[in-house]
Scaffold this motif. Structure first.
Motif, PDB file in Angstrom:
ATOM      1  N   THR A  65      -2.913  45.136  48.519  1.00  0.00           N
ATOM      2  CA  THR A  65      -2.569  46.339  49.099  1.00  0.00           C
ATOM      3  C   THR A  65      -3.980  47.270  48.820  1.00  0.00           C
ATOM      4  O   THR A  65      -4.845  46.795  48.481  1.00  0.00           O
ATOM      5  CB  THR A  65      -1.524  47.449  48.474  1.00  0.00           C
ATOM      6  N   LEU A  66      -4.136  48.293  49.423  1.00  0.00           N
ATOM      7  CA  LEU A  66      -5.249  49.188  49.316  1.00  0.00           C
ATOM      8  C   LEU A  66      -5.810  49.563  47.891  1.00  0.00           C
ATOM      9  O   LEU A  66      -7.141  50.065  47.988  1.00  0.00           O
ATOM     10  CB  LEU A  66      -5.203  50.567  50.240  1.00  0.00           C
ATOM     11  N   VAL A  67      -4.981  49.312  46.816  1.00  0.00           N
ATOM     12  CA  VAL A  67      -5.402  49.708  45.673  1.00  0.00           C
ATOM     13  C   VAL A  67      -5.449  48.444  44.806  1.00  0.00           C
ATOM     14  O   VAL A  67      -5.603  48.471  43.731  1.00  0.00           O
ATOM     15  CB  VAL A  67      -4.405  50.624  44.742  1.00  0.00           C
ATOM     16  N   GLY A  68      -5.299  47.263  45.490  1.00  0.00           N
ATOM     17  CA  GLY A  68      -5.638  46.026  44.800  1.00  0.00           C
ATOM     18  C   GLY A  68      -4.168  45.592  44.265  1.00  0.00           C
ATOM     19  O   GLY A  68      -4.504  44.394  43.465  1.00  0.00           O
ATOM     20  N   VAL A 203      -3.446  61.336  50.036  1.00  0.00           N
ATOM     21  CA  VAL A 203      -4.865  60.520  49.795  1.00  0.00           C
ATOM     22  C   VAL A 203      -4.611  59.083  50.462  1.00  0.00           C
ATOM     23  O   VAL A 203      -5.660  58.878  51.033  1.00  0.00           O
ATOM     24  CB  VAL A 203      -4.884  60.474  48.373  1.00  0.00           C
ATOM     25  N   ALA A 204      -3.408  58.464  50.434  1.00  0.00           N
ATOM     26  CA  ALA A 204      -3.525  57.259  51.130  1.00  0.00           C
ATOM     27  C   ALA A 204      -3.684  57.242  52.535  1.00  0.00           C
ATOM     28  O   ALA A 204      -4.314  56.363  53.196  1.00  0.00           O
ATOM     29  CB  ALA A 204      -2.333  56.500  50.766  1.00  0.00           C
ATOM     30  N   VAL A 205      -3.122  58.377  53.196  1.00  0.00           N
ATOM     31  CA  VAL A 205      -3.262  58.282  54.453  1.00  0.00           C
ATOM     32  C   VAL A 205      -4.610  58.616  54.957  1.00  0.00           C
ATOM     33  O   VAL A 205      -5.093  58.200  55.970  1.00  0.00           O
ATOM     34  CB  VAL A 205      -2.212  59.542  55.145  1.00  0.00           C
ATOM     35  N   ALA A 249      -6.458  59.124  44.119  1.00  0.00           N
ATOM     36  CA  ALA A 249      -7.798  59.205  44.621  1.00  0.00           C
ATOM     37  C   ALA A 249      -8.577  58.068  43.911  1.00  0.00           C
ATOM     38  O   ALA A 249      -9.419  57.169  44.018  1.00  0.00           O
ATOM     39  CB  ALA A 249      -8.569  60.443  44.598  1.00  0.00           C
ATOM     40  N   GLY A 250      -8.425  58.182  42.403  1.00  0.00           N
ATOM     41  CA  GLY A 250      -8.839  57.409  41.474  1.00  0.00           C
ATOM     42  C   GLY A 250      -8.679  55.823  41.734  1.00  0.00           C
ATOM     43  O   GLY A 250      -9.306  55.255  41.516  1.00  0.00           O
TER      44      GLY A 250
END
Length: 286
Positions: A65-68, A203-205, A249-250
């Protein structure tokens, strides 16, 4: 399936590499070992043995996913959190002998957020208050919001990172109440954590370059309700929202190289900062 063995092998001489008691004229088209029908799997070209199939699967990289996080649509953290909140409510309602006035229970008295109690050393209240609710309606609204947000965010963040955002946001809401609220104001509820999930969603959007209108609308509507409805902890909501967005965000913007380390540092840094702020507040009250 392939034909048997190399031309030099006499007919019927080959036996399955996994079942030596079984003669076979078949071989794996990948490694060439003799294999009985039970040990072969159909492949795009010919048939592969069970070992070759397992090896191929182990070398396939799982989707991230977008955060790994490893991609999975199965919800575990969200229903577990809902179950904990419901269980806490049921216990307090039974102890109090009332569905509407469950705050009269000994468990509620021990764990709700009471800033004066935190100042006296009862630090657990900053977290445990997030699993207590004033009545069934309060519980129901927060759990519905948790489910709606969790069904989108848990698959996107993964179970561990989702829990990190939730729990640190919960702590952030409690610390905000402790820092800026009245020392004798009782506060309870998962709203701080839920608002943290709203911040994470925004933040994800933005990171995915999607239209943020819906996310902003949900946050705006809830903030309006926080300002206008009586008995709502605005500080807890704002604290959770800001901390949740910062932690998300981090996680989302962590560099790809050594991403896990940066993400752990971001979560740990947020927790340390909140704890230090709480200690400073305790010193001021003293």
């Amino acid at each position: 399936m392939t034909s048997p063995a190399s031309p030099g092998d006499p007919a019927g001489a080959a036996v399955c590499a996994w079942h030596p008691d079984r003669a076979t004229g078949l071989r794996c088209t990948r490694c060439g070992r003799p294999a009985c029908p039970e040990c072969l799997r159909e492949a795009s070209v010919g048939h592969h043995c069970v070992d070759c199939v397992a090896e191929a699967r182990s070398t396939v990289r799982s989707k991230r996913t977008l955060v790994g996080a490893e991609l999975s649509q199965k919800l575990i953290a969200t229903p577990a959190l809902i179950a904990l909140n419901v269980l806490a409510y049921v216990v307090t309602a039974i102890q109090a002998g009332s569905i509407a006035n469950n705050e009269r229970s000994p468990l509620f008295a021990e764990f709700f957020l009471w800033p004066a109690g935190v100042w006296a050393g009862e630090w657990w209240r900053l977290l445990t208050s997030g699993f207590l609710h004033f009545g069934f309606a309060h519980l129901g609204l927060n759990m519905i919001a948790l489910y709606v947000l969790g069904r989108d965010l848990e698959p996107a963040f993964g179970k561990v990172r989702f829990l990190a955002v939730y729990l640190v946001s919960l702590l952030g809401g409690g610390v905000a109440v402790y820092l800026f609220g009245g020392v004798n104001t009782p506060v309870a509820g998962a709203s701080g954590a839920v608002y943290g999930l709203m911040g994470a969603l925004l933040v994800a959007v933005l990171r995915l370059k999607l239209n943020p209108g819906s996310a902003l609308g949900v946050i705006g509507l809830n903030l309006v309700l926080s300002f206008t409805l009586p008995g709502i902890s605005l500080l807890g909501h704002l604290g959770g929202l800001v901390v949740g967005a910062a932690v998300a965000a981090g996680l989302i913007y962590a560099p790809a190289a050594h991403r896990d380390r940066y993400q752990v540092a971001a979560v740990a840094g947020a927790v340390v900062l909140l704890v230090v702020m709480a200690f400073v507040r305790t010193g001021q009250l003293g």
